[in-house]
Design a protein around this motif. Structure first.
Motif, mmCIF file in Angstrom:
data_model
loop_
_atom_site.group_PDB
_atom_site.id
_atom_site.type_symbol
_atom_site.label_atom_id
_atom_site.label_comp_id
_atom_site.label_asym_id
_atom_site.label_seq_id
_atom_site.Cartn_x
_atom_site.Cartn_y
_atom_site.Cartn_z
ATOM 1 N N ARG A 159 -0.238 -4.861 1.533
ATOM 2 C CA ARG A 159 -0.019 -3.841 2.368
ATOM 3 C C ARG A 159 -0.543 -2.601 2.614
ATOM 4 O O ARG A 159 -0.711 -2.377 4.375
ATOM 5 C CB ARG A 159 1.191 -2.724 1.598
ATOM 6 C CG ARG A 159 2.212 -1.766 1.903
ATOM 7 C CD ARG A 159 2.881 -0.689 1.274
ATOM 8 N NE ARG A 159 3.990 -1.390 0.894
ATOM 9 C CZ ARG A 159 4.664 -2.243 0.321
ATOM 10 N NH1 ARG A 159 4.404 -2.242 -1.277
ATOM 11 N NH2 ARG A 159 5.836 -3.356 0.275
ATOM 12 N N ALA A 185 7.640 0.850 5.979
ATOM 13 C CA ALA A 185 7.921 0.334 5.223
ATOM 14 C C ALA A 185 8.620 -1.219 6.443
ATOM 15 O O ALA A 185 9.355 -1.824 5.505
ATOM 16 C CB ALA A 185 9.450 0.576 5.002
ATOM 17 N N ASP A 218 8.057 -4.424 5.304
ATOM 18 C CA ASP A 218 8.180 -4.686 3.600
ATOM 19 C C ASP A 218 8.967 -5.832 3.474
ATOM 20 O O ASP A 218 8.743 -6.943 2.582
ATOM 21 C CB ASP A 218 9.618 -3.907 3.045
ATOM 22 C CG ASP A 218 8.201 -2.236 3.377
ATOM 23 O OD1 ASP A 218 6.890 -2.698 2.851
ATOM 24 O OD2 ASP A 218 9.326 -1.357 2.221
#
Length: 340
Positions: free
Chosen positions: A268, A280, A283
Protein backbone atom coordinates in the motif's frame (compact mmCIF):
# COMPACT_ATOMS: atom_id res chain seq x y z
CA UNK A 1 27.06 14.26 17.54
CA UNK A 2 25.55 14.56 14.07
CA UNK A 3 23.45 11.74 12.65
CA UNK A 4 25.27 8.65 11.44
CA UNK A 5 22.89 8.49 8.52
CA UNK A 6 24.21 10.26 5.48
CA UNK A 7 21.50 8.65 3.33
CA UNK A 8 18.27 8.89 5.31
CA UNK A 9 15.68 7.48 2.92
CA UNK A 10 13.71 10.74 2.87
CA UNK A 11 11.78 12.55 0.13
CA UNK A 12 13.68 15.84 0.05
CA UNK A 13 17.21 16.21 -1.41
CA UNK A 14 19.81 17.54 1.03
CA UNK A 15 23.56 18.13 1.44
CA UNK A 16 24.19 15.34 3.93
CA UNK A 17 27.03 14.02 1.76
CA UNK A 18 29.11 16.92 3.10
CA UNK A 19 29.02 15.18 6.52
CA UNK A 20 30.59 11.97 5.21
CA UNK A 21 33.78 11.42 7.26
CA UNK A 22 37.19 10.78 5.74
CA UNK A 23 37.61 7.27 4.34
CA UNK A 24 39.46 4.47 6.10
CA UNK A 25 43.22 4.79 5.40
CA UNK A 26 43.13 1.75 3.13
CA UNK A 27 40.36 3.37 1.03
CA UNK A 28 41.88 6.85 0.77
CA UNK A 29 42.72 7.58 -2.87
CA UNK A 30 44.30 10.99 -2.28
CA UNK A 31 43.34 14.43 -3.46
CA UNK A 32 45.67 15.03 -6.40
CA UNK A 33 44.78 15.86 -9.97
CA UNK A 34 42.43 18.36 -11.50
CA UNK A 35 38.95 18.21 -10.00
CA UNK A 36 36.25 17.45 -12.57
CA UNK A 37 33.00 19.37 -11.93
CA UNK A 38 29.59 17.78 -12.49
CA UNK A 39 25.98 18.88 -12.25
CA UNK A 40 24.74 17.71 -8.86
CA UNK A 41 21.07 18.29 -9.63
CA UNK A 42 19.21 15.35 -11.14
CA UNK A 43 17.50 16.76 -14.24
CA UNK A 44 13.71 16.65 -14.40
CA UNK A 45 12.55 13.54 -16.23
CA UNK A 46 9.83 15.27 -18.20
CA UNK A 47 6.60 17.11 -17.77
CA UNK A 48 4.49 14.08 -16.85
CA UNK A 49 7.13 11.83 -15.32
CA UNK A 50 8.73 11.96 -11.90
CA UNK A 51 12.54 11.71 -11.74
CA UNK A 52 13.74 8.19 -11.05
CA UNK A 53 13.94 7.38 -7.36
CA UNK A 54 11.36 9.97 -6.28
CA UNK A 55 8.85 7.37 -5.09
CA UNK A 56 11.38 4.87 -3.70
CA UNK A 57 10.78 3.87 -0.08
CA UNK A 58 13.81 2.38 1.68
CA UNK A 59 13.44 0.20 4.76
CA UNK A 60 15.79 0.28 7.75
CA UNK A 61 18.03 -2.51 6.44
CA UNK A 62 18.48 -0.75 3.11
CA UNK A 63 19.31 2.59 4.76
CA UNK A 64 21.92 0.91 6.97
CA UNK A 65 23.50 -0.97 4.04
CA UNK A 66 23.72 2.18 1.89
CA UNK A 67 25.41 4.12 4.67
CA UNK A 68 27.80 1.27 5.37
CA UNK A 69 28.87 1.30 1.71
CA UNK A 70 29.24 5.11 1.77
CA UNK A 71 31.39 5.08 4.91
CA UNK A 72 33.63 2.20 3.79
CA UNK A 73 33.85 3.35 0.15
CA UNK A 74 32.82 -0.11 -0.99
CA UNK A 75 30.42 -1.28 -3.73
CA UNK A 76 26.93 -2.32 -2.67
CA UNK A 77 25.86 -5.69 -4.12
CA UNK A 78 22.04 -5.79 -4.15
CA UNK A 79 20.26 -9.08 -4.76
CA UNK A 80 16.57 -9.88 -5.03
CA UNK A 81 13.83 -10.90 -7.42
CA UNK A 82 13.04 -8.75 -10.47
CA UNK A 83 10.84 -5.78 -9.63
CA UNK A 84 11.86 -5.27 -5.98
CA UNK A 85 13.63 -1.95 -6.64
CA UNK A 86 17.30 -2.93 -6.92
CA UNK A 87 18.07 -0.52 -9.75
CA UNK A 88 15.85 2.25 -8.39
CA UNK A 89 17.91 2.34 -5.19
CA UNK A 90 20.80 3.96 -7.08
CA UNK A 91 18.46 6.70 -8.33
CA UNK A 92 17.05 7.26 -4.85
CA UNK A 93 20.51 7.75 -3.34
CA UNK A 94 21.63 10.04 -6.16
CA UNK A 95 18.49 12.16 -5.83
CA UNK A 96 18.52 12.48 -2.04
CA UNK A 97 22.24 13.25 -1.74
CA UNK A 98 22.26 15.51 -4.81
CA UNK A 99 24.88 13.45 -6.63
CA UNK A 100 23.69 14.10 -10.16
CA UNK A 101 22.52 11.73 -12.85
CA UNK A 102 23.21 8.03 -12.26
CA UNK A 103 25.85 6.50 -14.54
CA UNK A 104 24.39 3.26 -15.90
CA UNK A 105 26.27 0.18 -17.14
CA UNK A 106 24.06 -2.73 -18.24
CA UNK A 107 25.83 -6.07 -18.29
CA UNK A 108 25.47 -9.04 -20.63
CA UNK A 109 27.49 -12.17 -21.31
CA UNK A 110 29.80 -10.38 -23.76
CA UNK A 111 30.57 -7.35 -21.59
CA UNK A 112 34.25 -6.77 -20.77
CA UNK A 113 35.93 -4.53 -18.22
CA UNK A 114 37.18 -2.23 -20.96
CA UNK A 115 33.58 -1.63 -22.11
CA UNK A 116 32.95 0.06 -18.79
CA UNK A 117 36.25 1.92 -18.58
CA UNK A 118 36.82 3.64 -21.91
CA UNK A 119 36.59 3.51 -25.69
CA UNK A 120 39.42 4.41 -28.06
CA UNK A 121 38.52 5.17 -31.67
CA UNK A 122 41.74 4.08 -33.38
CA UNK A 123 40.05 3.79 -36.76
CA UNK A 124 38.72 7.32 -36.57
CA UNK A 125 42.17 8.62 -35.66
CA UNK A 126 43.78 6.87 -38.64
CA UNK A 127 41.12 8.14 -41.03
CA UNK A 128 41.48 11.74 -39.85
CA UNK A 129 45.28 11.56 -39.96
CA UNK A 130 45.15 10.21 -43.52
CA UNK A 131 42.72 12.93 -44.58
CA UNK A 132 44.91 15.62 -43.03
CA UNK A 133 48.01 14.35 -44.87
CA UNK A 134 46.06 14.28 -48.12
CA UNK A 135 45.02 17.90 -47.66
CA UNK A 136 48.62 18.84 -46.86
CA UNK A 137 49.92 17.18 -50.01
CA UNK A 138 51.49 14.29 -48.13
CA UNK A 139 53.49 16.50 -45.74
CA UNK A 140 53.50 15.83 -41.96
CA UNK A 141 50.65 17.67 -40.27
CA UNK A 142 51.85 17.80 -36.66
CA UNK A 143 50.33 16.13 -33.67
CA UNK A 144 46.66 15.26 -33.30
CA UNK A 145 44.68 15.85 -30.14
CA UNK A 146 44.28 12.34 -28.70
CA UNK A 147 41.37 13.32 -26.47
CA UNK A 148 39.15 13.53 -29.53
CA UNK A 149 39.37 9.76 -29.93
CA UNK A 150 38.91 8.68 -26.29
CA UNK A 151 35.64 8.57 -24.37
CA UNK A 152 35.13 7.20 -20.88
CA UNK A 153 32.59 4.49 -20.14
CA UNK A 154 30.26 4.56 -17.12
CA UNK A 155 32.81 2.92 -14.78
CA UNK A 156 35.65 5.04 -16.13
CA UNK A 157 33.60 8.19 -15.60
CA UNK A 158 32.69 7.17 -12.04
CA UNK A 159 36.42 6.81 -11.30
CA UNK A 160 37.26 10.29 -12.61
CA UNK A 161 38.58 12.86 -10.08
CA UNK A 162 35.28 14.29 -8.82
CA UNK A 163 35.25 16.05 -5.45
CA UNK A 164 32.09 14.14 -4.47
CA UNK A 165 31.19 10.54 -5.32
CA UNK A 166 29.33 9.85 -8.54
CA UNK A 167 26.62 7.17 -8.44
CA UNK A 168 27.20 4.17 -10.70
CA UNK A 169 24.67 1.41 -11.39
CA UNK A 170 26.18 -1.84 -12.71
CA UNK A 171 22.99 -3.64 -13.64
CA UNK A 172 22.61 -7.45 -13.67
CA UNK A 173 26.22 -8.34 -12.90
CA UNK A 174 25.11 -11.98 -12.63
CA UNK A 175 24.65 -12.04 -16.43
CA UNK A 176 28.34 -11.31 -17.02
CA UNK A 177 31.10 -13.55 -18.26
CA UNK A 178 32.57 -15.54 -15.36
CA UNK A 179 35.73 -13.39 -15.30
CA UNK A 180 34.17 -9.93 -15.09
CA UNK A 181 33.59 -9.78 -11.29
CA UNK A 182 37.26 -10.57 -10.65
CA UNK A 183 38.33 -8.15 -13.39
CA UNK A 184 36.45 -5.39 -11.56
CA UNK A 185 38.49 -5.92 -8.40
CA UNK A 186 41.57 -4.00 -9.57
CA UNK A 187 39.51 -0.95 -10.52
CA UNK A 188 37.63 -1.09 -7.21
CA UNK A 189 40.77 -1.62 -5.13
CA UNK A 190 42.91 0.97 -6.88
CA UNK A 191 40.17 3.52 -7.45
CA UNK A 192 41.49 4.13 -10.93
CA UNK A 193 42.91 2.67 -14.12
CA UNK A 194 45.27 3.39 -17.01
CA UNK A 195 44.42 4.16 -20.62
CA UNK A 196 47.39 2.53 -22.43
CA UNK A 197 46.88 4.50 -25.66
CA UNK A 198 47.33 7.76 -23.74
CA UNK A 199 50.12 6.43 -21.50
CA UNK A 200 52.20 5.45 -24.57
CA UNK A 201 51.87 8.96 -25.98
CA UNK A 202 52.50 10.74 -22.65
CA UNK A 203 55.91 12.11 -23.72
CA UNK A 204 54.23 13.92 -26.62
CA UNK A 205 50.92 14.74 -24.90
CA UNK A 206 51.17 14.52 -21.14
CA UNK A 207 47.73 16.01 -20.46
CA UNK A 208 44.65 15.01 -22.44
CA UNK A 209 41.02 16.04 -22.00
CA UNK A 210 38.55 13.20 -22.61
CA UNK A 211 34.75 12.94 -22.77
CA UNK A 212 32.91 11.40 -19.83
CA UNK A 213 29.87 9.14 -20.17
CA UNK A 214 26.62 11.06 -20.04
CA UNK A 215 28.16 14.39 -21.01
CA UNK A 216 29.43 17.15 -18.79
CA UNK A 217 32.84 18.70 -18.25
CA UNK A 218 35.83 16.96 -19.84
CA UNK A 219 38.03 14.81 -17.61
CA UNK A 220 41.70 15.81 -17.48
CA UNK A 221 43.89 12.71 -17.82
CA UNK A 222 47.60 13.03 -17.01
CA UNK A 223 50.03 10.49 -18.50
CA UNK A 224 47.17 8.11 -19.21
CA UNK A 225 46.09 7.67 -15.57
CA UNK A 226 42.51 8.12 -14.34
CA UNK A 227 42.32 8.27 -10.53
CA UNK A 228 39.33 9.02 -8.34
CA UNK A 229 39.39 11.49 -5.46
CA UNK A 230 36.08 10.32 -3.97
CA UNK A 231 35.26 6.64 -4.49
CA UNK A 232 31.92 6.37 -6.30
CA UNK A 233 28.78 4.95 -4.76
CA UNK A 234 28.49 1.75 -6.79
CA UNK A 235 25.32 -0.35 -6.86
CA UNK A 236 25.71 -3.79 -8.45
CA UNK A 237 22.43 -5.63 -8.98
CA UNK A 238 21.93 -9.37 -9.25
CA UNK A 239 18.86 -11.52 -9.74
CA UNK A 240 20.67 -14.41 -8.09
CA UNK A 241 21.32 -16.35 -11.29
CA UNK A 242 24.90 -17.24 -10.29
CA UNK A 243 27.36 -17.30 -7.41
CA UNK A 244 30.26 -14.85 -7.10
CA UNK A 245 33.84 -15.62 -6.03
CA UNK A 246 34.73 -14.97 -2.36
CA UNK A 247 37.37 -12.40 -3.32
CA UNK A 248 34.66 -10.35 -4.98
CA UNK A 249 32.08 -10.79 -2.22
CA UNK A 250 34.41 -9.73 0.60
CA UNK A 251 35.01 -6.40 -1.15
CA UNK A 252 31.29 -5.63 -1.36
CA UNK A 253 28.66 -4.63 1.15
CA UNK A 254 25.77 -7.02 0.51
CA UNK A 255 22.05 -6.29 0.66
CA UNK A 256 19.15 -8.61 -0.15
CA UNK A 257 15.83 -6.98 -0.97
CA UNK A 258 12.94 -9.34 -0.23
CA UNK A 259 9.89 -9.29 -2.43
CA UNK A 260 7.05 -7.11 -1.16
CA UNK A 261 4.42 -9.40 -2.65
CA UNK A 262 3.24 -10.74 0.71
CA UNK A 263 3.38 -7.52 2.75
CA UNK A 264 0.09 -5.63 2.48
CA UNK A 265 1.26 -2.51 4.33
CA UNK A 266 4.40 -2.23 2.24
CA UNK A 267 2.45 -2.73 -0.98
CA UNK A 268 0.00 0.00 0.00
CA UNK A 269 2.90 2.37 0.77
CA UNK A 270 4.46 1.63 -2.62
CA UNK A 271 1.17 2.28 -4.41
CA UNK A 272 0.61 5.55 -2.54
CA UNK A 273 4.16 6.71 -3.28
CA UNK A 274 3.83 6.10 -7.03
CA UNK A 275 0.13 6.93 -7.42
CA UNK A 276 -0.72 9.42 -4.68
CA UNK A 277 -4.36 9.87 -3.90
CA UNK A 278 -5.64 6.44 -4.91
CA UNK A 279 -6.18 5.56 -1.25
CA UNK A 280 -8.77 2.89 -0.45
CA UNK A 281 -9.76 2.66 -4.11
CA UNK A 282 -6.74 0.40 -4.64
CA UNK A 283 -7.67 -2.04 -1.85
CA UNK A 284 -9.50 -4.49 -4.12
CA UNK A 285 -6.53 -4.67 -6.52
CA UNK A 286 -4.07 -5.10 -3.64
CA UNK A 287 -6.21 -7.91 -2.24
CA UNK A 288 -6.32 -9.61 -5.65
CA UNK A 289 -2.57 -9.17 -5.99
CA UNK A 290 -1.91 -10.78 -2.59
CA UNK A 291 -4.24 -13.65 -3.45
CA UNK A 292 -2.54 -14.33 -6.79
CA UNK A 293 0.97 -13.85 -5.37
CA UNK A 294 0.29 -16.77 -3.00
CA UNK A 295 0.04 -19.15 -5.95
CA UNK A 296 2.70 -17.82 -8.35
CA UNK A 297 5.40 -15.23 -9.00
CA UNK A 298 4.39 -11.58 -9.39
CA UNK A 299 6.29 -8.27 -9.34
CA UNK A 300 5.26 -5.03 -7.68
CA UNK A 301 5.29 -3.11 -10.97
CA UNK A 302 2.42 -5.35 -12.09
CA UNK A 303 0.45 -4.12 -9.10
CA UNK A 304 1.19 -0.50 -10.03
CA UNK A 305 0.04 -1.15 -13.60
CA UNK A 306 -3.18 -2.72 -12.34
CA UNK A 307 -3.94 0.13 -9.92
CA UNK A 308 -3.28 2.70 -12.64
CA UNK A 309 -5.62 0.92 -15.04
CA UNK A 310 -8.22 0.58 -12.30
CA UNK A 311 -8.25 4.39 -12.01
CA UNK A 312 -8.95 4.66 -15.76
CA UNK A 313 -11.84 2.19 -16.10
CA UNK A 314 -14.72 4.64 -15.73
CA UNK A 315 -15.15 5.10 -19.48
CA UNK A 316 -17.45 2.93 -21.57
CA UNK A 317 -15.94 -0.29 -22.82
CA UNK A 318 -13.31 -0.55 -20.06
CA UNK A 319 -12.71 -4.02 -18.61
CA UNK A 320 -14.12 -4.83 -15.19
CA UNK A 321 -11.89 -5.38 -12.15
CA UNK A 322 -11.82 -9.17 -12.54
CA UNK A 323 -10.81 -8.94 -16.19
CA UNK A 324 -8.23 -6.29 -15.40
CA UNK A 325 -6.65 -8.65 -12.86
CA UNK A 326 -6.58 -11.36 -15.54
CA UNK A 327 -4.88 -9.06 -18.03
CA UNK A 328 -2.19 -7.53 -15.80
CA UNK A 329 -1.55 -9.82 -12.82
CA UNK A 330 -0.28 -12.79 -14.80
CA UNK A 331 2.19 -15.06 -13.06
CA UNK A 332 5.77 -14.56 -14.23
CA UNK A 333 6.61 -18.25 -13.91
CA UNK A 334 3.82 -19.26 -16.32
CA UNK A 335 4.21 -18.71 -20.06
CA UNK A 336 0.63 -19.44 -21.15
CA UNK A 337 -1.05 -16.34 -22.62
CA UNK A 338 -4.08 -14.77 -20.99
CA UNK A 339 -7.39 -16.08 -22.29
CA UNK A 340 -9.34 -13.74 -24.58
Amino acid sequence: MSSWRIYQGVDQPHDGIASLPAPPPWRDFGSGGTVTPFDREVPAAGRHRLPRGTAYRADEGTIEAVNTALYLRRPLLVTGDPGVGKSTLADAVARELRLGTVLRWSINSKTTLRDGLYRYDSLGRLEEAGLARHRAGGRPTGRTELGRYVSLGPLGTALAPYALPRVLLIDEIDKSDIDLPNDLLDAFEEGGFEIPELARAADQQETVRVRPAGGGAAVVVVRGAVQCRAFPFVVLTSNGEREFPPAFLRRCVRLHLPAATGDEDRLRAIVEAHLPGVGAAADAIIAAFLDRAATGELATDQLLNAVYLMSRTGAAGAPGPDRLVQLVLQHLNVTAPVEA
